[in-house]
Design an enzyme around this catalytic site. Structure first.
Site, PDB file in Angstrom:
ATOM      1  N   ASP A   1       0.860  -1.170   0.000  1.00  0.00           N
ATOM      2  CA  ASP A   1       0.000   0.000   0.000  1.00  0.00           C
ATOM      3  C   ASP A   1       0.904   1.230   0.000  1.00  0.00           C
ATOM      4  O   ASP A   1       2.139   1.124   0.093  1.00  0.00           O
ATOM      5  CB  ASP A   1      -0.938  -0.014   1.203  1.00  0.00           C
ATOM      6  CG  ASP A   1      -2.226   0.761   0.950  1.00  0.00           C
ATOM      7  OD1 ASP A   1      -2.223   1.656   0.086  1.00  0.00           O
ATOM      8  OD2 ASP A   1      -3.231   0.476   1.622  1.00  0.00           O
ATOM      9  N   TYR A   2       0.310   2.395  -0.101  1.00  0.00           N
ATOM     10  CA  TYR A   2       1.024   3.656  -0.251  1.00  0.00           C
ATOM     11  C   TYR A   2       2.045   3.854   0.884  1.00  0.00           C
ATOM     12  O   TYR A   2       1.666   4.041   2.032  1.00  0.00           O
ATOM     13  CB  TYR A   2      -0.011   4.780  -0.245  1.00  0.00           C
ATOM     14  CG  TYR A   2       0.455   6.139  -0.674  1.00  0.00           C
ATOM     15  CD1 TYR A   2       0.267   6.577  -1.980  1.00  0.00           C
ATOM     16  CD2 TYR A   2       1.044   7.001   0.223  1.00  0.00           C
ATOM     17  CE1 TYR A   2       0.649   7.842  -2.378  1.00  0.00           C
ATOM     18  CE2 TYR A   2       1.435   8.274  -0.160  1.00  0.00           C
ATOM     19  CZ  TYR A   2       1.241   8.682  -1.460  1.00  0.00           C
ATOM     20  OH  TYR A   2       1.620   9.951  -1.841  1.00  0.00           O
TER      21      TYR A   2
END
Length: 761
Positions: free
Chosen positions: A304-305
């Protein structure tokens, strides 16, 4: 200015892009190995790559040229510019970008990759296409309220068609986390609290996004997220710790991921949260042993980011180099946004801390996914400005958006048959969501625009006998009172025949980073509701929400309550369809609405405890909160229509053979005067088991249309597989014994109750 400069450069390069690709090394390798399996050409390509180019294939960054919504949700790294990203493409330092600005941007970046990079490996373009691209559908939680997975597949198909035309190859959806704590804001992105319903919607959305074949120009790669148990964050706090047993993981949180992968999803996103002390991004048991080993997943895993970077703050990684090593060796193939893989993988391989074989493995997975998307055959296959213009917000897409929106609403209450409204009644639309192009498309919407959506007042005025029958009064802000607002609302209510009180949550109150301590309508709006109710005029509460809410006071006491979620592009017309009776509401709750916020996390399929409260009044020293029953105000599966449905004639055999099936039948009759749709739900309970079982579990449902006076039989079939659970050795088992079953209109309704035995094998 940037756009014009980039456009001129693209004009100079674009004409020769296809020709350059035809003579590129990657294309030549495909042609040389025409009928050979994909690994042959991929292995040849990997052999030509430097370590730095390999690290580049594992590096995904936010697009520097992006719209304002994308930049606000996922800002690019400090100092990034489109020119700098084009330079990274030339040097083979990017596998692609996400949340970019349409087909024009995509073609410009891909042109540089095909003309100016050494190996001419095509880029992949990703985006958060969560509940529509430009045509926006209800938020996923709202869409799940339709209890129609086929509908979700159709909306995901439209989203894929629009996104692909804008050059998007890959969507970071569906989110398949089971969410049982209404305080957690990201529950709005999923299908609710139930595993069975979650499995069906995970499957449907993957199929919709990916279409019949991934190589089609209107298909996009699906990404099942967030692996795993992100929805179980302690206290409903986003990004927080998760500590659950392996049995709970396998019984509750893993199944929707398995369903998504079985449907063909070729990418998985690692979760932000730690899982029993180990961040998911660095969890080799999760990403390698389970995902790769047990489930034989052969796609790619993306962080994820900045998920890899965040392991430092978790206290799991010492620094950026250590975080890179831990994430990569745990099984994260691609790093999103941190840039750590590009910065540290070459040195980690050189030092021997990361084997070259692991680096090649990750690159192989990424290139294989690009090949399966058809990017090596035609890197420009999706980005088509003319097709983008033709399909975006097209009439068929808006028509489907209206259909999905009206089928997603849930009628909680309708005392005295207040709804549907006659078209000639004077209606006072009151509340912060009564009118205006705001808070319509909802949270996690990168490309949708409230300005292209139709608001409530516009929809109501178009449907009423005369537009002047509809008055609009704001009355209150979303979280702040308005000077004189309540007085104006009271005056409007007194002048009307009926009040539509449009209240609830704003867009920024649900979604990522929007956890709350109380799941209630904001206080200024509750004060507005009390004042309007005091006029004595009939009130329809129209809730805008991205989570289950605890309703009280005048809101709970209103004679009619309609849950509308965030409905998207066709909000106003869809709500008017339901309020005026052009469509009878057919949605059912995918999450339980509790009696009080303090019940969170609440879900219908809870365990019974050793001291359940007996039927009747609350009893001391039994399992309930002080003065509050351990039940929902409006349970999972609840929803009304404009008809009356009677359940009768339950029929089934007393025994289910070990390798047989059990048919369960009942008759549903619409005793009302309007055509409706009813959702008959089948629940079971294992009365005695080696592992304690929930008080009820959904095992099937049927949504059927009933004309006035019509009766229809519903049929369910149970097998031993439906009775299985995760046993003491953390493996699926079934045990002979007694079971309860219900065919009922909700998880806490008695409906029709029967019992059967599972015979020994």
């Amino acid at each position: 200015m940037l756009k014009s400069l980039v456009s001129r450069r693209a004009a100079l390069m674009g004409a020769g892009a296809i020709a350059a690709w035809a003579s590129s090394p990657a294309r030549a390798l495909i042609q040389a190995a025409q009928d050979a399996p994909a690994p042959a050409f991929i292995e040849s390509l990997i052999a030509k790559m430097t370590v730095e180019e390999k690290a580049g294939q594992l590096t995904l960054m936010a697009a520097a040229w992006a719209g304002s919504a994308a930049t606000a949700l996922n800002p690019p790294s400090a100092g990034a510019s489109f020119a700098q990203q084009l330079d990274q493409v030339r040097r083979g330092q990017l596998t692609g970008v996400f949340n970019g600005n349409g087909a024009e941007m995509t073609r410009q970046m891909q042109t540089v990759a095909m003309r100016e990079s050494r190996l001419k490996i095509p880029l992949i373009f990703a985006a958060d296409v969560i509940h529509g691209h430009r045509t926006i559908f209800p938020v996923p939680l709202g869409e799940a309220a339709s209890w129609e997975p086929d509908l979700a597949e159709r909306s995901a198909r439209v989203a894929a068609v629009e996104a692909a035309a804008a050059g998007i190859d890959w969507t970071f959806a569906p989110m398949v986390d089971i969410a049982r704590d209404a305080r957690w804001g990201r529950g709005v992105e999923g299908a609710g609290e139930d595993v069975h319903l979650g499995n069906l919607f995970a499957t449907a959305r993957v199929r919709g996004f990916q279409g019949k074949t991934l190589t089609a120009r209107d298909s996009v790669l699906a990404c099942a997220k967030h692996f795993a148990a992100y929805g179980a964050a302690e206290g409903g706090l986003d990004y927080n710790t998760v500590d659950v047993s392996e049995r709970t993981l396998r019984d509750v949180y893993f199944p929707p991921f398995e369903a998504a992968l079985d449907a063909g999803a070729l990418s998985v996103m690692a979760a932000f949260n730690e899982l029993s002390g180990i961040p998911a991004t660095g969890n080799a048991w999760l990403l390698d042993d389970v995902l790769r080993g047990e489930w034989k997943f052969d796609g790619l895993v993306v962080s994820d980011y900045t998920g890899d970077e965040e392991m430092i703050a978790h206290g799991f990684a010492a620094d950026a180099r250590d975080a890179t090593r831990l994430a990569f060796l745990a099984g994260v193939d691609m790093s999103m946004q941190s840039g750590f893989y590009l910065q540290h993988l070459p040195e980690l391989v050189a030092s021997g801390d990361v084997p070259m074989a692991r680096l090649d493995q990750a690159v192989r997975r990424v290139l294989a996914v690009k090949a399966r998307l058809g990017l090596f055959d035609d890197p420009f296959r999706r980005a088509d400005p003319r097709r983008e213009k033709a399909v975006v917000l097209s009439k068929p897409h808006r028509t489907l958006a209206r259909e999905v929106a009206r089928r997603s609403m849930v009628l909680l209450k309708n005392d005295g048959d207040l709804l549907p409204l006659a078209k000639d009644r004077r209606v006072a639309l009151i509340g912060p969501f009564a009118s205006g192009q705001h808070d319509l498309v909802g949270p996690w919407c990168v490309y949708g625009d409230d300005r292209q959506a139709i608001d409530l007042a516009t929809g109501m005025r178009a449907a009423a006998a005369r537009p002047d029958l509809i008055s609009v009064t704001e009355g209150s802000g979303i979280e702040e009172p308005i000077a004189g607002g309540i007085e104006a609302a009271v005056a409007a209510a007194r002048a009307a025949d009926v009040v539509i009180l449009a209240i609830g949550e704003g867009t920024r109150m649900s979604g990522e980073a929007q956890s709350v301590t109380e799941t209630v309508v904001p206080a200024p709006q509750r004060a507005l509701a009390e004042a309007v109710a005091a006029t004595g005029k009939p009130v329809v509460v129209l809730l805008k929400n991205g989570r289950a809410l605890a309703l009280d006071g005048a809101v709970a006491a209103a004679p009619a309550i309609l849950v509308s979620w965030f409905l998207g592009t066709e909000t106003g017309p869809a709500i008017a369809d339901v309020l005026y009776g052009a469509y009878s509401p057919s949605g059912r709750l995918p999450v339980s609405f509790p009696r009080a916020s303090g019940q969170a996390p609440y879900h219908y399929d809870h365990k019974p405890t050793g001291r359940p409260n007996p039927d009747g009044p609350l009893t001391e020293y039994k399992a309930h909160y002080r003065g509050v029953p351990n039940s929902a105000l409006y349970p999972f599966g609840h929803g009304l229509s404009y008809g009356r449905v009677d359940y009768s004639g339950l029929a089934h055999a007393p025994q289910l053979a070990w390798d047989g099936t059990l048919s369960v039948r009942a008759t549903l009759r619409n005793s009302g005067s309007r055509a409706i749709e009813e959702v008959a739900q089948l629940y079971i309970r294992d009365r005695t088991a080696g592992i304690t079982r929930p008080v009820r579990q959904l095992k099937g449902f049927r949504k059927i249309a009933l004309a006035p006076g019509e009766a229809r039989e519903v049929l369910f079939t149970l097998s031993r597989r439906d009775l299985m659970f995760i046993g003491r050795d953390n493996r699926p088992i079934a045990e002979p014994g007694a079971f309860d079953l219900w065919i009922a209109p909700s998880a806490e309704a008695e409906g029709l109750h029967g019992r059967f035995e599972l015979a020994a094998g």
